[in-house]
Design a protein around this motif. Structure first.
Motif, PDB file in Angstrom:
ATOM      1  N   TYR A   1       0.923  -1.266   0.088  1.00  0.00           N
ATOM      2  CA  TYR A   1      -0.184   0.028   0.056  1.00  0.00           C
ATOM      3  C   TYR A   1       0.968   1.272   0.071  1.00  0.00           C
ATOM      4  N   GLY A   2       2.075   1.088  -0.581  1.00  0.00           N
ATOM      5  CA  GLY A   2       2.883   2.101  -0.735  1.00  0.00           C
ATOM      6  C   GLY A   2       2.234   3.464  -1.335  1.00  0.00           C
ATOM      7  N   ILE A   3       1.545   3.481  -2.292  1.00  0.00           N
ATOM      8  CA  ILE A   3       1.007   4.463  -3.070  1.00  0.00           C
ATOM      9  C   ILE A   3       0.110   5.362  -2.043  1.00  0.00           C
ATOM     10  N   VAL A   4      -0.749   4.671  -1.378  1.00  0.00           N
ATOM     11  CA  VAL A   4      -1.554   5.124  -0.361  1.00  0.00           C
ATOM     12  C   VAL A   4      -0.848   5.827   0.885  1.00  0.00           C
ATOM     13  N   ILE A   5      -0.027   4.968   1.375  1.00  0.00           N
ATOM     14  CA  ILE A   5       0.732   5.641   2.434  1.00  0.00           C
ATOM     15  C   ILE A   5       1.510   6.843   2.257  1.00  0.00           C
ATOM     16  N   HIS A   6       2.341   6.943   1.128  1.00  0.00           N
ATOM     17  CA  HIS A   6       3.154   7.976   0.932  1.00  0.00           C
ATOM     18  C   HIS A   6       1.995   9.232   0.471  1.00  0.00           C
ATOM     19  N   THR A   7       0.991   9.085  -0.263  1.00  0.00           N
ATOM     20  CA  THR A   7       0.006  10.111  -0.794  1.00  0.00           C
ATOM     21  C   THR A   7      -0.516  10.478   0.428  1.00  0.00           C
ATOM     22  N   LEU A   8      -0.917   9.771   1.494  1.00  0.00           N
ATOM     23  CA  LEU A   8      -1.653  10.329   2.920  1.00  0.00           C
ATOM     24  C   LEU A   8      -0.506  11.305   3.426  1.00  0.00           C
ATOM     25  N   ASN A   9       0.658  11.215   3.294  1.00  0.00           N
ATOM     26  CA  ASN A   9       1.775  12.166   3.922  1.00  0.00           C
ATOM     27  C   ASN A   9       1.991  13.353   3.060  1.00  0.00           C
ATOM     28  N   VAL A  10       1.245  13.617   1.913  1.00  0.00           N
ATOM     29  CA  VAL A  10       1.516  15.057   1.444  1.00  0.00           C
ATOM     30  C   VAL A  10       0.185  15.861   1.394  1.00  0.00           C
ATOM     31  N   ASP A  11       0.376  17.097   1.038  1.00  0.00           N
ATOM     32  CA  ASP A  11      -0.509  17.977   1.279  1.00  0.00           C
ATOM     33  C   ASP A  11      -1.802  17.844   0.138  1.00  0.00           C
ATOM     34  N   ALA A  12      -3.099  17.669   0.350  1.00  0.00           N
ATOM     35  CA  ALA A  12      -3.966  17.739  -0.644  1.00  0.00           C
ATOM     36  C   ALA A  12      -4.134  18.790  -1.749  1.00  0.00           C
ATOM     37  N   LYS A  13      -3.641  20.083  -1.105  1.00  0.00           N
ATOM     38  CA  LYS A  13      -3.745  21.081  -2.091  1.00  0.00           C
ATOM     39  C   LYS A  13      -2.697  20.880  -3.103  1.00  0.00           C
ATOM     40  N   GLU A  14      -1.760  20.026  -3.019  1.00  0.00           N
ATOM     41  CA  GLU A  14      -0.689  19.774  -3.979  1.00  0.00           C
ATOM     42  C   GLU A  14      -0.944  18.262  -4.708  1.00  0.00           C
ATOM     43  N   SER A  15      -2.034  17.601  -4.200  1.00  0.00           N
ATOM     44  CA  SER A  15      -2.011  16.227  -4.909  1.00  0.00           C
ATOM     45  C   SER A  15      -3.593  15.980  -5.043  1.00  0.00           C
ATOM     46  N   PRO A  16      -3.938  15.780  -6.276  1.00  0.00           N
ATOM     47  CA  PRO A  16      -5.327  15.496  -6.404  1.00  0.00           C
ATOM     48  C   PRO A  16      -5.836  14.252  -5.983  1.00  0.00           C
ATOM     49  N   THR A  17      -4.953  13.226  -6.025  1.00  0.00           N
ATOM     50  CA  THR A  17      -5.293  11.969  -5.486  1.00  0.00           C
ATOM     51  C   THR A  17      -5.390  12.056  -4.097  1.00  0.00           C
ATOM     52  N   LYS A  18      -4.596  12.872  -3.224  1.00  0.00           N
ATOM     53  CA  LYS A  18      -4.634  12.945  -1.760  1.00  0.00           C
ATOM     54  C   LYS A  18      -6.024  13.575  -1.470  1.00  0.00           C
ATOM     55  N   ALA A  19      -6.455  14.524  -2.186  1.00  0.00           N
ATOM     56  CA  ALA A  19      -7.839  15.178  -2.133  1.00  0.00           C
ATOM     57  C   ALA A  19      -8.840  14.149  -2.213  1.00  0.00           C
ATOM     58  N   GLN A  20      -8.646  13.220  -3.295  1.00  0.00           N
ATOM     59  CA  GLN A  20      -9.739  12.060  -3.329  1.00  0.00           C
ATOM     60  C   GLN A  20      -9.688  11.246  -2.302  1.00  0.00           C
ATOM     61  N   PHE A  21      -8.652  10.952  -1.796  1.00  0.00           N
ATOM     62  CA  PHE A  21      -8.508  10.176  -0.464  1.00  0.00           C
ATOM     63  C   PHE A  21      -9.172  10.735   0.691  1.00  0.00           C
ATOM     64  N   VAL A  22      -8.942  11.992   0.926  1.00  0.00           N
ATOM     65  CA  VAL A  22      -9.528  12.744   2.006  1.00  0.00           C
ATOM     66  C   VAL A  22     -10.983  12.673   1.900  1.00  0.00           C
ATOM     67  N   ALA A  23     -11.450  12.997   0.633  1.00  0.00           N
ATOM     68  CA  ALA A  23     -12.966  12.775   0.254  1.00  0.00           C
ATOM     69  C   ALA A  23     -13.626  11.361   0.472  1.00  0.00           C
ATOM     70  N   TYR A  24     -12.746  10.411   0.325  1.00  0.00           N
ATOM     71  CA  TYR A  24     -13.220   8.837   0.432  1.00  0.00           C
ATOM     72  C   TYR A  24     -13.408   8.940   1.921  1.00  0.00           C
ATOM     73  N   LEU A  25     -12.412   9.287   2.939  1.00  0.00           N
ATOM     74  CA  LEU A  25     -12.403   9.132   4.343  1.00  0.00           C
ATOM     75  C   LEU A  25     -13.669   9.779   4.766  1.00  0.00           C
ATOM     76  N   LYS A  26     -13.923  10.856   4.492  1.00  0.00           N
ATOM     77  CA  LYS A  26     -14.722  11.699   5.071  1.00  0.00           C
ATOM     78  C   LYS A  26     -16.381  11.142   4.630  1.00  0.00           C
ATOM     79  N   SER A  27     -16.176  10.453   3.545  1.00  0.00           N
ATOM     80  CA  SER A  27     -17.604   9.842   3.320  1.00  0.00           C
ATOM     81  C   SER A  27     -18.054   8.473   4.082  1.00  0.00           C
ATOM     82  N   HIS A  28     -16.797   7.868   4.581  1.00  0.00           N
ATOM     83  CA  HIS A  28     -16.972   6.833   5.253  1.00  0.00           C
ATOM     84  C   HIS A  28     -16.880   6.963   7.000  1.00  0.00           C
ATOM     85  N   TYR A  29     -16.383   8.084   7.333  1.00  0.00           N
ATOM     86  CA  TYR A  29     -16.487   8.357   8.830  1.00  0.00           C
ATOM     87  C   TYR A  29     -17.246   9.638   9.223  1.00  0.00           C
ATOM     88  N   SER A  30     -18.030   9.544  10.194  1.00  0.00           N
ATOM     89  CA  SER A  30     -18.883  10.836  10.551  1.00  0.00           C
ATOM     90  C   SER A  30     -18.047  11.899  11.004  1.00  0.00           C
TER      91      SER A  30
END
Length: 799
Positions: free
Chosen positions: A552-581
């Motif tokens: 899961y290196g892609i995810v682990i490394h992307t979680l460590n960057v700023d969502a403002k600089e990474s469209p994929t990170k922004a999608q990961f944040v959106a995914y987590l917000k949709s799954h946790y209240s």
């Protein structure tokens, strides 16, 4: 002392002086041999015999004896032996104890054995040395062994070698050697040890591990279809009698062959080259083999629905390609038929003001570009940028003579002695010599015709990937088109970005660049029905099974960057917000202490894992991968609607379940590059789970009797053994109901001194640098190709 040891230039630890000043169990006085050898050291520190030899002039030529070789009758030694899918027994032979090892590789992905001391070996005082052992192979098949020396810090020094059938020899792995600190631009250097012992071939990892803390020496076989048997004896450290200080000089002759030794079919004159060509040309039929359709499908077999283009279908429970006329089709072909990878770095460069740099809109990677010659204005500024590289050649032409037309230039290099520089294609020069023309339009046209004639004559049904587009409209043999998506889009990292970082598929620029690539391929293909399908990208570092961090290196490394600089990170944040209240619920599940959603978006480091966290990592990896394959699929579908999307050619070291399943949703055919000896159920059980038509995009083997320095990723003992291993691999593909083809990599041997981009110097061609076919391999391929369809489908009646 065995006189063969004297000739080989090594003294075995078994022959070291005993306390009485005589050779152990050999009956020779030390003084008769001490001047010829340096010493050898044994292995297990707990078994060390510190008895010193008598001091005299002769023994001063020997370093101190610190240990005896491992004695396999010693229980301490056997306790240090670790087995994987293997068993052993101690056998006696000529008064010696040897270790017989049975490797149960037929039913396992890998099988091996390792020597692991109770505490790490300290070999830091040995000076220049190598680990060596004697190996016998009692079977009728060669054994390709991987070997790793590992230190306590986790660094791994990796090599491989072949043990020929019915053979006995000594093999060594230099662990302290000046060569290990030299970057030559060659994947595996010439052997600098003057010895008849067989060196193990360098592969990857750390060349200089910590030899004061050597934790283990491990051996294994991988991806083979039979059990293997070996007899091991006399583990020891050896020291060179002498190192060749000119081992990197004068390697290459005027034809691009090794200058320092002879081998079968070595070309000495242009007349010889032309005579061989005339003989070969007289044998060509210029047509598809009997029983084949126009497109090389099975004309003698059943006829299915014809669409006018290639497609896939399940027939009698087996996935298959169907040719444009409706005949069953199995794609057995050769990949990388082009000039791009035939050049090697010469060690010369030019003033950079004359070199045209890469444009931002380029869609072709540097190693896929042709010669890319330096302009004439640059020639007066030519200078030696690497004496090491320049001294490898006994001959290079001048720019103003006809053979100077085969110089090129690489503006960037993946690995090597220089970061950029001049290149030369000896293969291209040999084509000009063979066809007696200095005009590219003449000798390249003859090369194309000869190549297709060969492929048909050898019974192949198609080309593989990376075929020069000049073949696309010949309409003589099916082919696969290809492209790379490169550009200034954002990227993500897996932590192991071997070739390059991965694209960020959520970046709109990536979608634009995917369309640019697909349109370019479409322009080259021109809706030609001879095109089977399209490969996009290759061997990306998607992730590797074995550890959470690797998978899961892609995810682990992307979680460590700023969502403002990474469209994929922004999608990961959106995914987590949709799954946790809220963030607290996420923290409870993950067992983390992330302060807020904003903190998560800014970047978090994850290094401890539990089941809920791993489940989310898996979901986010799938989210990433599905977006990539969706974007690429849509680009191909829009621009090449009649041609199949063949996927991204996964390397077995760079794929996970999530990645494969994501690709299966969008690719028409799954593609895998697999460098082992056969397709086995243990490694390929996932094909049934996915149940998609799949193809092997790359495999190969090679041998050192070719005159090259490196056999390739899979070792054969000879050209005849190459053919034997070829048949075993291809037949295992034919017999698999999910695989619809296999493509050998590659048509032409790598350059002797390494291809310009990354130093690969493998004997993996069907033809050599002089364009001379390896006849034993060709004959083996012919035999397989004659029975492809009947082996796969049986003797089906024509319809």
């Amino acid at each position: 002392m065995n006189t063969s040891l004297y000739a080989k230039g090594f003294l075995s630890a078994r022959d070291i002086l005993n306390a009485n000043g005589f050779l152990s169990a050999k009956g020779f006085m030390l003084s008769t041999i001490a001047l010829a050898f340096t010493t050898v050291t044994g292995c297990d520190q707990q078994a060390a015999d510190n008895t010193a030899a008598p001091a005299n002039t002769a023994t001063e030529k020997l370093t101190a004896v610190t240990a005896l070789p491992w004695d396999f009758s010693d229980t301490k030694v056997l306790k240090s032996l670790t087995l994987t899918a293997a068993d052993t027994r101690v056998i006696g032979e000529n008064g010696e104890q040897k270790l017989a090892i049975a490797l149960h590789s037929k039913d396992h992905k890998s099988a091996g054995f390792s020597f692991t001391p109770s505490k790490p070996w300290d070999w830091s005082q040995e000076g220049q040395f190598a680990f060596a052992l004697d190996i016998e192979n009692p079977d009728a098949n060669s054994v390709h062994l991987y070997v790793s020396a590992k230190d306590a810090a986790g660094q791994s020094h990796n090599r491989s070698f072949v043990v020929p059938a019915n053979s006995s020899d000594t093999y060594f792995m230099a662990l302290s050697d000046p060569d290990l600190s030299i970057e030559t631009g060659i994947r595996s250097n010439p052997n600098n040890w003057q010895s008849d012992y067989t060196p193990m071939i360098w592969r990857y990892g750390s060349k200089n591990i910590d030899v004061s803390q050597v934790k283990s020496i491990e051996f294994d076989v991988r991806g083979v279809a039979q059990d293997k048997h070996l007899i091991v004896d006399n583990l020891r450290l050896i020291k060179p009698q002498k190192l060749d200080d000119q081992y990197l000089e004068g390697l290459v002759d005027e034809f691009g062959q090794i200058d320092k030794r002879q081998f079968h079919n070595k070309i000495e004159t242009v007349e010889q080259l032309r005579a061989l060509d005339a003989k070969e040309q007289a044998t060509f039929s210029h047509t598809v083999p009997d029983g084949r359709s126009k497109f090389n499908g099975w004309a003698d077999g059943p006829k299915l629905a014809a669409t006018g283009y290639f497609h896939t279908q399940k027939y009698q429970g087996k996935w298959t390609l169907v040719d444009p006329q409706g005949y069953l089709f199995f794609s057995n072909g050769i990949a990388n038929v082009r000039m791009s990878n035939t050049s090697t770095i010469t060690g010369y460069d030019f003033d950079q003001q004359f070199i045209e740099q890469r444009a931002a809109g380029d869609f072709t990677p540097e190693d896929s570009i042709g010669l890319n010659r330096a302009p004439e204005a640059a020639w007066p500024s030519r200078y030696v940028s690497s004496e090491l590289r320049a001294n490898m050649f006994t001959w290079l032409p001048s720019y103003d003579e006809p053979l100077g037309k085969h110089f090129g230039y690489r503006r960037e290099v993946h690995t090597g002695a220089v970061e950029k520089g001049e290149t030369y294609s000896f293969y291209r020069a040999n084509l000009a010599r063979k066809y007696a023309s200095d005009e590219p339009n003449v000798f390249m046209s003859k090369w194309r015709d000869t190549t297709v004639d060969r492929i048909l004559d050898w019974g192949f049904t198609s080309f593989g990937n990376w075929i020069d587009p000049s073949f696309y409209q010949l309409n003589r043999i099916p082919y696969f088109a290809n492209g790379w998506i490169i550009g200034d889009f954002k990227t993500v990292s897996s932590g192991n970005d071997y070739w390059s970082p991965l694209p960020d598929p959520f970046d709109p620029v990536f979608k634009k660049r995917a369309m640019v690539t697909a349109k370019k391929i479409s322009q080259e293909v021109q809706d030609n029905p001879w095109c089977v399908g399209v490969f996009i990208d290759n061997e990306k570092s998607w992730g590797q099974e074995g550890s959470i961090e690797g998978k899961y290196g892609i995810v682990i490394h992307t979680l460590n960057v700023d969502a403002k600089e990474s469209p994929t990170k922004a999608q990961f944040v959106a995914y987590l917000k949709s799954h946790y209240s809220d963030i607290q619920q996420l923290n409870e599940k993950w067992n983390t202490g992330i302060r807020s959603w904003d903190a998560l978006a800014k970047g978090v480091s994850i290094d401890k894992f539990n089941d809920p966290l791993i489940a989310d990592l898996s979901a986010m990896l799938s989210l990433y991968a599905e977006k990539y394959f969706e974007v690429v699929h849509d680009a191909v579908a829009q621009t090449l609607p009649n041609h199949m999307y063949m996927g991204a050619r996964f390397a077995d070291w760079g794929m996970t379940d999530e990645i494969r399943k994501a690709a299966a949703k969008y690719a028409d055919v799954m593609s895998y590059n697999y460098y082992k000896e056969a397709i086995t159920d243990q490694a390929w059980g996932f094909l049934a789970e996915i149940d998609k038509p799949s193809i092997i995009g790359e495999f190969h083997n090679g041998a050192l009797d070719s005159g090259l320095l490196n056999p390739g990723l899979i070792h054969a003992e000879s050209q005849a053994d190459r053919g034997k291993k070829y048949q075993e691999y291809v037949n295992s593909v034919i017999d698999n109901p999910y695989l619809i083809g296999a493509h050998w990599f590659q048509y032409i041997d790598s350059p002797l001194t390494g291809r310009a981009y990354d130093g690969e110097n493998y004997n993996v061609g069907f033809v050599s640098v002089t364009d001379t076919p390896y006849q034993p391999l060709v004959d083996a391929a012919k035999e397989v190709n004659q029975q492809i369809y009947t082996r796969r489908f049986g003797n089906a009646p024509s319809q």
